[in-house]
Design a protein around this motif. Structure first.
Motif, PDB file in Angstrom:
ATOM      1  N   LYS A 138       0.829  -1.148   0.049  1.00 48.91           N
ATOM      2  CA  LYS A 138      -0.056  -0.007   0.130  1.00 48.91           C
ATOM      3  C   LYS A 138       0.848   1.142  -0.032  1.00 48.91           C
ATOM      4  CE  LYS A 138      -3.380   0.316   2.958  1.00 48.91           C
ATOM      5  NZ  LYS A 138      -4.140   0.099   4.009  1.00 48.91           N
ATOM      6  N   THR A 139       1.895   1.379   0.888  1.00 49.72           N
ATOM      7  CA  THR A 139       2.856   2.274   1.042  1.00 49.72           C
ATOM      8  C   THR A 139       3.369   2.617  -0.507  1.00 49.72           C
ATOM      9  OG1 THR A 139       3.384   2.137   3.312  1.00 49.72           O
ATOM     10  CG2 THR A 139       4.860   3.258   2.039  1.00 49.72           C
ATOM     11  N   ASP A 141       2.343   1.542  -3.469  1.00 50.94           N
ATOM     12  CA  ASP A 141       1.298   2.155  -4.183  1.00 50.94           C
ATOM     13  C   ASP A 141       0.881   3.839  -4.128  1.00 50.94           C
ATOM     14  OD1 ASP A 141       1.110  -0.173  -5.730  1.00 50.94           O
ATOM     15  OD2 ASP A 141      -0.641  -0.815  -4.220  1.00 50.94           O
ATOM     16  N   ASN A 142       0.979   4.155  -2.988  1.00 54.93           N
ATOM     17  CA  ASN A 142       0.856   5.564  -2.653  1.00 54.93           C
ATOM     18  C   ASN A 142       1.943   6.484  -2.937  1.00 54.93           C
ATOM     19  OD1 ASN A 142      -1.766   5.009  -1.425  1.00 54.93           O
ATOM     20  ND2 ASN A 142      -0.901   4.889   0.714  1.00 54.93           N
ATOM     21  N   ARG A 143       3.020   6.063  -2.809  1.00 53.44           N
ATOM     22  CA  ARG A 143       4.252   6.717  -3.092  1.00 53.44           C
ATOM     23  C   ARG A 143       4.281   7.106  -4.586  1.00 53.44           C
ATOM     24  NH1 ARG A 143       9.607   5.464   0.149  1.00 53.44           N
ATOM     25  NH2 ARG A 143      10.356   7.442  -0.938  1.00 53.44           N
TER      26      ARG A 143
END
Length: 725
Positions: A138-139, A141-143
């Motif tokens: 998730k991190t 993907d967000n970055r």
């Protein structure tokens, strides 16, 4: 019970792992709707045989059409139609790919079911199932999403600066044609100065933003993307030796592609800023001062990102032994596949990949040298079914050993043939947006054999290497091989049974196996097992090593004992001393099945009896090997087994499978033929009489004395078999 029904009974923790297996390549709707049919097909063969795969693909579509036509729910019927169309698009040209996908899913289901029987997961599998993996994804993907948004905004900022500069340039040229002494001229100069100051501010601002994004990409690649790629490669090693199914490459490709697209976009933005400087520049212009260094950083990131995205998707493997990759036999075709994880329109052309065997191998490292006999260069193609990535699938590679002058070979090695490690390299040259990038990657270390008898030893080497190191090319590994913790090794050995026999080993079986290998130290999970102890030294008093003994058992199960093994009826690795302890207090006629300790690839059974005075007696039969089991299924042997009682009447002494399961309740569903059928009994010469020599002589003497005591015509085929001598 079908495998799919067993899967649905698992706890949620394991069901989450099952859910991860199924995606657009093989939707769970198909697995659910065609569960029984899918499990009855030979996907392993189809994965390596195009003609078989084509037939199965056609049949699968027909089965889907049948299920769809019977479906009452309109929405479900519509969804199945969409799935059917997607499968046709993905796999019509290459149905073997579909077969490999399904084969992998079924194999991983087996492994998950097997792990459910274990009291706990092994250390290696635990390390691969990090609880923080989902959060890291998730991190990531967000970055990546933030980077893409920032780069898009910078495009707009560069366009805004270009418009500002065009306006300034127009006003400046207009001013040059006016009277320099007018008040309007002075006002216009002041306005132009303000515009230039604003332009300078915006140039510095965009350069600062570009610098921030480059720093963010550098940090993302270093701290997250590279470790994730390394983790995927480690999981590929573990999957090669029977571990959890390898997944995550599509996600990696998505991250690599988005980051590469961002870097190329930044490169174009810097190029555009360079064009603006040609039109308008001034003292302390920030673009000429900062742009060269930024360009070098971007080029460096692009170069190394694309180089690291060149990976071996499928390690070299002989189609004849799909579950034993990284072993190559001379003169036998093997396959391998290379993939470029960066997907860009600029590289959508034929990129030629060259394979080389043992490239740059130091002299004297190996005693045998080989060359690729077949065509070693092939162009990469775009794969529609994998979202358009570039890959090349080498399907017909073949090795040949080099011949030496006067028949002499190269340097003699202290290592055995199956300990010599080799490597297959892949090279290509990519030119994109003015950048030339030399791509190179290599397979995991290979073992090259010249005879199929070397296969077990080669597989032992492959297991040991990929268990104990994550180095991609340590070809000197067996010069000083490290030891393995028993907890690690036992986990990998259990995987061999789940991979080749459908069901792994439970804790008790692993403990018995450990006692066979390392004695009482089996209770210590950190006990160190040497390579020599595992694969090279003979078991005390036996002419074979521990691994040769265990591998022969795997072969026996795979070819002759699968139904009995998968029903968990074979205790397996129990010593003669322990079996007596287990049986002595059981009902007479209770028996257990164990693998022979004295024969390679043998299974025997022992039962307990009590004499009239209460004395406990144990009886064992000579081990059944592959030769004997080729003539008669093992379940039928259990059913028809006879021995001569004191009254010389043949009877079956086997009553209860340990601990107390009635024999026919356990083996009844596995019987292949009725005992009173007219089937011709197997040749008596192929099976030795399952009785002691004394009993055999006694029977012979009695038959000679009074042949009418026993009527052979009244016996079943199985009983006749035991009277042949």
């Amino acid at each position: 019970m079908s495998q799919w029904k067993q899967i649905q009974l698992l706890e949620n923790r394991l069901l989450e792992h099952v859910d991860y297996l199924y995606d657009d390549n093989f939707p769970m709707d198909i697995r659910q709707g065609l569960a029984s049919w899918i499990e009855s097909q030979d996907w392993d063969t189809a994965a390596n045989d195009e003609s078989v795969a084509a037939v199965l693909f056609t049949n699968l579509l027909s089965q889907l059409e049948r299920v769809r036509s019977q479906e009452q729910n309109f929405l479900q019927r519509h969804n199945m139609k969409i799935i059917q169309q997607q499968l046709q698009v993905k796999y019509s040209a290459n149905p073997a790919v579909m077969a490999r996908v399904i084969s992998n899913c079924l194999r991983e289901e087996f492994r998950i079911l097997s792990s459910a029987c274990m009291q706990e997961q092994g250390p290696l599998e635990k390390s691969l199932q990090d609880s923080g993996a989902f959060e890291r994804q998730k991190t990531m993907d967000n970055r990546v999403g933030i980077i893409r948004s920032s780069v898009q905004l910078m495009d707009q900022a560069v366009k805004y600066i270009e418009d500002m500069q065009d306006d300034f340039d127009f006003r400046y040229k207009t001013l040059q044609s006016r009277d320099r002494n007018s008040d309007m001229m002075k006002q216009e100069v002041t306005r132009l100065q303000e515009m230039l100051n604003r332009l300078d501010f915006k140039r510095k601002e965009i350069l600062s933003k570009i610098d921030d994004v480059i720093k963010e990409i550098e940090d993302l690649v270093t701290t997250q993307l590279n470790p994730v790629l390394h983790d995927w490669k480690r999981r590929q090693q573990v999957a090669a030796i029977g571990g959890p199914l390898l997944t995550g490459l599509e996600q990696l490709q998505n991250w690599f592609t988005l980051i590469a697209q961002s870097l190329f976009q930044i490169k174009r933005q810097l190029d555009k800023l360079g064009e603006l400087v040609v039109k308008v520049t001034y003292e302390n212009d920030p673009i000429p001062l900062q742009k060269p260094q930024m360009e070098e950083r971007v080029k460096f990131l692009i170069y190394h990102l694309i180089k690291s995205s060149f990976v071996v998707e499928k390690q070299p493997c002989m189609p004849t032994h799909p579950q034993k990759p990284l072993i190559i036999k001379t003169g036998v075709q093997f396959t391998t596949k290379v993939r470029l994880l960066v997907k860009l329109p600029e590289v959508d052309y034929q990129l030629k990949v060259k394979t080389t065997f043992d490239k740059d191998l130091p002299p004297g490292r190996v005693s045998r040298q080989f060359f690729i006999l077949t065509n070693n260069t092939k162009a990469m193609d775009i794969e529609d079914y994998s979202n358009g990535c570039l890959s090349v699938d080498f399907r017909h590679l073949q090795l040949k050993e080099k011949k030496y002058i006067n028949g002499t070979k190269g340097n003699e090695s202290l290592l055995s043939v199956t300990e010599e490690l080799h490597s297959l390299s892949f090279e290509a040259c990519l030119t994109v947006q003015g950048l030339t990038i030399d791509l190179e990657t290599c397979s995991l270390p290979l073992v090259v054999i010249s005879n199929v008898s070397q296969l077990p030893g080669g597989w032992a080497s492959v297991m040991w290497y990929n268990l104990l190191t994550d180095e991609p090319r340590n070809l000197a590994f067996f010069g000083n091989p490290p030891r393995a913790n028993w907890s690690q090794l036992s986990e990998v050995l259990s995987w061999q049974f789940s991979t080749f026999a459908g069901r792994g080993l439970n804790k008790e079986q692993l403990t018995m196996l450990g006692e066979k290998l390392i004695g009482q130290h089996a209770s210590c999970s950190d006990y160190q097992v040497s390579w020599s102890k595992f694969s090279k030294e003979n078991i005390p008093g036996k002419p074979f090593s521990f691994w040769m003994w265990l591998d022969s058992i795997l072969e026996l199960i795979k070819k002759h004992l699968l139904p009995v093994w998968n029903e968990n009826y074979i205790m397996g690795f129990v010593s003669k001393e322990m079996e007596r302890i287990l049986l002595k207090d059981r009902e007479p006629g209770t028996f257990l099945l164990r693998f022979s300790e004295s024969h390679l690839g043998g299974i025997t059974f022992t039962w307990v009896e009590r004499s009239d005075n209460g004395e406990v007696k144990f009886h064992s039969v000579e081990p059944y090997t592959k030769n004997r089991l080729s003539a008669l299924p093992f379940a039928d042997i259990i059913r028809d087994y006879k021995m001569i009682s004191d009254g010389f009447v043949p009877e079956n002494p086997l009553k209860f499978l340990y601990p107390d399961i009635p024999k026919d309740d356990a083996f009844g569903p596995l019987y292949n033929s009725h005992p009173n059928s007219n089937t011709t009994p197997p040749s008596c010469q192929s099976l030795e009489p399952p009785m002691t020599p004394g009993e055999f002589d006694m029977l012979n003497e009695q038959l000679c004395f009074d042949i009418e005591t026993v009527s052979l015509h009244a016996l079943t085929p199985g009983e006749v078999h035991h009277f042949c001598f």
